[in-house]
Scaffold this motif. Structure first.
Motif, PDB file in Angstrom:
ATOM      1  N   ILE A 199       4.447   4.530   3.200  1.00 12.00           N
ATOM      2  CA  ILE A 199       5.844   4.195   3.499  1.00 12.00           C
ATOM      3  C   ILE A 199       6.075   4.103   4.998  1.00 12.00           C
ATOM      4  N   SER A 200       5.112   4.617   5.789  1.00 10.94           N
ATOM      5  CA  SER A 200       5.314   4.620   7.229  1.00 10.94           C
ATOM      6  C   SER A 200       4.641   3.415   7.870  1.00 10.94           C
ATOM      7  N   ALA A 201       5.458   2.529   8.432  1.00 11.60           N
ATOM      8  CA  ALA A 201       4.913   1.326   9.055  1.00 11.60           C
ATOM      9  C   ALA A 201       4.050   1.681  10.262  1.00 11.60           C
ATOM     10  N   SER A 202       4.430   2.750  10.978  1.00 12.61           N
ATOM     11  CA  SER A 202       3.656   3.124  12.154  1.00 12.61           C
ATOM     12  C   SER A 202       2.247   3.544  11.777  1.00 12.61           C
ATOM     13  N   MET A 203       2.143   4.325  10.682  1.00 14.68           N
ATOM     14  CA  MET A 203       0.827   4.748  10.231  1.00 14.68           C
ATOM     15  C   MET A 203      -0.008   3.525   9.848  1.00 14.68           C
ATOM     16  N   LEU A 204       0.619   2.574   9.168  1.00 11.76           N
ATOM     17  CA  LEU A 204      -0.125   1.385   8.743  1.00 11.76           C
ATOM     18  C   LEU A 204      -0.567   0.566   9.957  1.00 11.76           C
ATOM     19  N   ASN A 205       0.278   0.536  10.987  1.00 14.37           N
ATOM     20  CA  ASN A 205      -0.123  -0.187  12.192  1.00 14.37           C
ATOM     21  C   ASN A 205      -1.377   0.423  12.796  1.00 14.37           C
ATOM     22  N   VAL A 206      -1.427   1.745  12.796  1.00 12.40           N
ATOM     23  CA  VAL A 206      -2.635   2.408  13.300  1.00 12.40           C
ATOM     24  C   VAL A 206      -3.834   2.012  12.429  1.00 12.40           C
ATOM     25  N   ALA A 207      -3.587   1.952  11.120  1.00 13.37           N
ATOM     26  CA  ALA A 207      -4.666   1.564  10.208  1.00 13.37           C
ATOM     27  C   ALA A 207      -5.168   0.163  10.532  1.00 13.37           C
ATOM     28  N   VAL A 208      -4.243  -0.745  10.838  1.00 13.77           N
ATOM     29  CA  VAL A 208      -4.642  -2.111  11.186  1.00 13.77           C
ATOM     30  C   VAL A 208      -5.474  -2.099  12.462  1.00 13.77           C
ATOM     31  N   ARG A 227     -15.946   0.064  -7.186  1.00 10.14           N
ATOM     32  CA  ARG A 227     -14.730   0.043  -8.004  1.00 10.14           C
ATOM     33  C   ARG A 227     -13.553  -0.360  -7.134  1.00 10.14           C
ATOM     34  N   PHE A 228     -12.471  -0.697  -7.813  1.00 13.63           N
ATOM     35  CA  PHE A 228     -11.257  -1.039  -7.094  1.00 13.63           C
ATOM     36  C   PHE A 228     -10.298   0.130  -7.205  1.00 13.63           C
ATOM     37  N   LEU A 229     -10.084   0.799  -6.089  1.00 16.97           N
ATOM     38  CA  LEU A 229      -9.321   2.044  -6.104  1.00 16.97           C
ATOM     39  C   LEU A 229      -8.003   1.897  -5.364  1.00 16.97           C
ATOM     40  N   LEU A 230      -7.127   2.811  -5.669  1.00 16.45           N
ATOM     41  CA  LEU A 230      -5.809   2.819  -5.053  1.00 16.45           C
ATOM     42  C   LEU A 230      -5.686   4.090  -4.223  1.00 16.45           C
ATOM     43  N   ASP A 231      -5.236   3.946  -3.007  1.00 18.30           N
ATOM     44  CA  ASP A 231      -5.024   5.113  -2.147  1.00 18.30           C
ATOM     45  C   ASP A 231      -3.531   5.229  -1.885  1.00 18.30           C
ATOM     46  N   ILE A 232      -2.928   6.244  -2.465  1.00 19.31           N
ATOM     47  CA  ILE A 232      -1.477   6.381  -2.372  1.00 19.31           C
ATOM     48  C   ILE A 232      -1.140   7.285  -1.194  1.00 19.31           C
ATOM     49  N   GLY A 233      -0.331   6.789  -0.291  1.00 23.51           N
ATOM     50  CA  GLY A 233      -0.059   7.520   0.936  1.00 23.51           C
ATOM     51  C   GLY A 233      -1.270   7.446   1.844  1.00 23.51           C
ATOM     52  N   CYS A 234      -1.766   6.221   2.061  1.00 30.33           N
ATOM     53  CA  CYS A 234      -3.044   6.055   2.755  1.00 30.33           C
ATOM     54  C   CYS A 234      -2.912   6.339   4.243  1.00 30.33           C
ATOM     55  N   GLY A 235      -1.681   6.268   4.761  1.00 26.46           N
ATOM     56  CA  GLY A 235      -1.483   6.551   6.176  1.00 26.46           C
ATOM     57  C   GLY A 235      -2.294   5.629   7.060  1.00 26.46           C
ATOM     58  N   SER A 236      -3.036   6.224   7.983  1.00 26.56           N
ATOM     59  CA  SER A 236      -3.806   5.397   8.912  1.00 26.56           C
ATOM     60  C   SER A 236      -5.166   5.042   8.342  1.00 26.56           C
ATOM     61  N   GLY A 237      -5.360   5.257   7.080  1.00 29.26           N
ATOM     62  CA  GLY A 237      -6.596   4.803   6.438  1.00 29.26           C
ATOM     63  C   GLY A 237      -7.764   5.752   6.587  1.00 29.26           C
ATOM     64  N   LEU A 238      -7.469   7.023   6.914  1.00 29.82           N
ATOM     65  CA  LEU A 238      -8.562   7.985   7.072  1.00 29.82           C
ATOM     66  C   LEU A 238      -9.271   8.211   5.742  1.00 29.82           C
ATOM     67  N   SER A 239      -8.468   8.349   4.678  1.00 33.60           N
ATOM     68  CA  SER A 239      -9.081   8.579   3.373  1.00 33.60           C
ATOM     69  C   SER A 239      -9.730   7.311   2.850  1.00 33.60           C
ATOM     70  N   GLY A 240      -9.132   6.173   3.179  1.00 36.74           N
ATOM     71  CA  GLY A 240      -9.709   4.905   2.743  1.00 36.74           C
ATOM     72  C   GLY A 240     -11.087   4.689   3.332  1.00 36.74           C
ATOM     73  N   GLU A 241     -11.274   5.192   4.561  1.00 37.10           N
ATOM     74  CA  GLU A 241     -12.571   5.038   5.194  1.00 37.10           C
ATOM     75  C   GLU A 241     -13.675   5.676   4.362  1.00 37.10           C
ATOM     76  N   THR A 242     -13.353   6.845   3.804  1.00 34.74           N
ATOM     77  CA  THR A 242     -14.331   7.512   2.945  1.00 34.74           C
ATOM     78  C   THR A 242     -14.661   6.641   1.738  1.00 34.74           C
ATOM     79  N   LEU A 243     -13.636   6.001   1.196  1.00 37.12           N
ATOM     80  CA  LEU A 243     -13.869   5.126   0.041  1.00 37.12           C
ATOM     81  C   LEU A 243     -14.769   3.966   0.437  1.00 37.12           C
TER      82      LEU A 243
END
Lengths: 286, 125
Positions: free
Chosen positions: A81-90, A53-69
């Motif tokens: 909203i935090s660019a630093s968290m997203l950078n870690v995710a990248v 499925r195509f899911l939305l992760d709101i407040g995904c941060g560094s992608g920890l929850s996305g990993e489970t998906l």
């Protein structure tokens, strides 16, 4: 949690470079996040047909929850909203797409395209007014309204939230229901202060047939077996019957008073002795 | 950012009626291989705005997609060449650097490191 991060600084400032790194390198947080997102995914109750499925992760941060998906085979898009968290995710090379955005400004997504949304420990941030232009009620309204639009009919949204107090919980729930969502709160481990987790389970469009039960309290600390069968239900939905008032016109009755007095005596309190006048009402002209 | 996300994103500025589709200004495009899953593509096909997808793919330099939206029979045919193309366009093309431009107001949302910055200014909320 000793102090609430919401009270320290706005999210885009609190989760700066160092905090983002700290957050993701703490194995305890990683584990908790993974468990919470696993549970959220379970509460989403996606059809069990093997189709991603195509899911939305709101407040995904560094992608920890996305990993489970991703582990469960789903495609996802994450918002934070935090660019630093997203950078870690990248850096961690998460598989989903990332967006830098503020959920309180509403989600700019087309209508009816998302199959489900999860959010781990994020929505309570909306209850804070970090700028003079912020009005928590309006931001929650914008968020839930736009989320309702972008979800497909019958889709669910599951938010794990840490409301600071009852008023916040009420505010979040009320705004969600006003946006048109049905559903309610699922509480895991309701009697434990530390393990207690609240999930807001919202359905879009159709009435939920059943909302899953909250996990029951496990007696021993190390026993993490989570069996659903004798789970503790902690659901408060739109039509929850109000707690029945036990008092009737006559008051609580003699038996009740005697019981309470006995209880109090056992505690060692100084309690007047029982007599024929006990629990009698005073005359009205008294 | 992949085209699947681009296909869902619209401009969120207050008062904008036609915030979709956002135009893509390409700075850098990269490709990452993703596992092919026909079921997912069939599931998503109904939700995709075809014209926006074709335009997006063209601007990113991928021109294999047909101009008109094919009917749903192609999805179930034994020949999966169409699905492969769709898969590549939707999931494997990443806009790494560039910008998304609102078609109505011309507001630019910069994309850096693959992350579009969709934060609005206070007067746009």
């Amino acid at each position: 949690m000793s102090s609430r991060p919401e009270l320290l600084a706005p999210p885009e400032i609190f989760y700066d470079e160092s905090e983002a790194r700290k957050y993701t390198s703490s194995s305890r947080i990683v584990e908790i996040q993974a468990r919470l997102s696993e549970r959220a995914l379970e509460l989403l109750a996606l059809p069990d047909d093997g189709v991603p499925r195509f899911l939305l992760d709101i407040g995904c941060g560094s992608g920890l929850s996305g990993e489970t998906l991703s582990e469960n085979g789903h495609q996802w898009i994450g918002l934070d909203i935090s660019a630093s968290m997203l950078n870690v995710a990248v850096e961690r090379e998460v598989e989903g797409d990332l967006l830098l955005g503020d959920m309180g400004q509403g989600l700019g997504l087309r209508a009816g395209v998302i199959d489900g949304a999860i959010s781990i420990s994020a929505v309570q941030w909306l209850c804070n007014a970090d700028k003079s232009s912020h009005e928590p009620r309006l931001r929650l309204k914008a968020f839930f309204g736009s989320l309702y639009r972008c979800l497909s009919r019958g889709a669910r949204a599951v938010f794990q939230v840490y409301p600071e107090n009852i008023a916040q919980r009420e505010l979040i729930l009320r705004q969600a229901l006003q946006a048109g969502f049905g559903g309610g709160l699922v509480v895991d481990y309701p009697h434990s202060t530390k393990k207690r987790k609240e999930f807001l389970v919202l359905t879009c469009g159709s009435v939920p047939t059943s909302i899953n039960e909250g996990y029951k309290e496990s007696c021993s600390e190390d026993d993490d077996s989570e069996d659903e069968e004798n789970g503790m239900v902690g659901v408060s939905d739109r039509n929850r019957p109000r707690k029945k008032q036990r008092t009737n016109k006559k008051g609580k009755g003699r038996e009740w008073v005697l019981r309470k007095k006995e209880q109090s005596r056992r505690k060692g309190n100084d309690v007047p002795h029982d007599s024929k006048y006990t629990a009698r009402k005073r005359k009205s002209r008294f | 950012m992949r085209l699947i996300s681009h296909n869902l994103l619209s401009c969120n500025i207050k008062g904008v009626k036609n915030g979709f589709p956002l135009k893509i200004e390409v700075g850098e495009v990269i490709q990452k291989e993703v596992d092919f899953n026909a079921d997912f593509l069939r599931h998503m096909f109904a939700k995709i705005e075809w014209k926006a997808l074709v335009e997006g793919a063209r601007s990113m330099g991928y021109t294999e997609l047909p101009e008109d939206s094919p009917d749903a029979t192609v999805l179930d045919s034994a020949d999966d060449s169409f699905l492969r193309k769709l898969h590549h366009a939707l999931l494997e093309l990443h806009l790494e650097e560039g910008a998304l431009v609102c078609p109505e107001t011309g507001r630019k949302f910069p994309v850096s490191k693959g992350i579009p910055n969709m934060l609005l200014h206070e007067d746009e909320v």
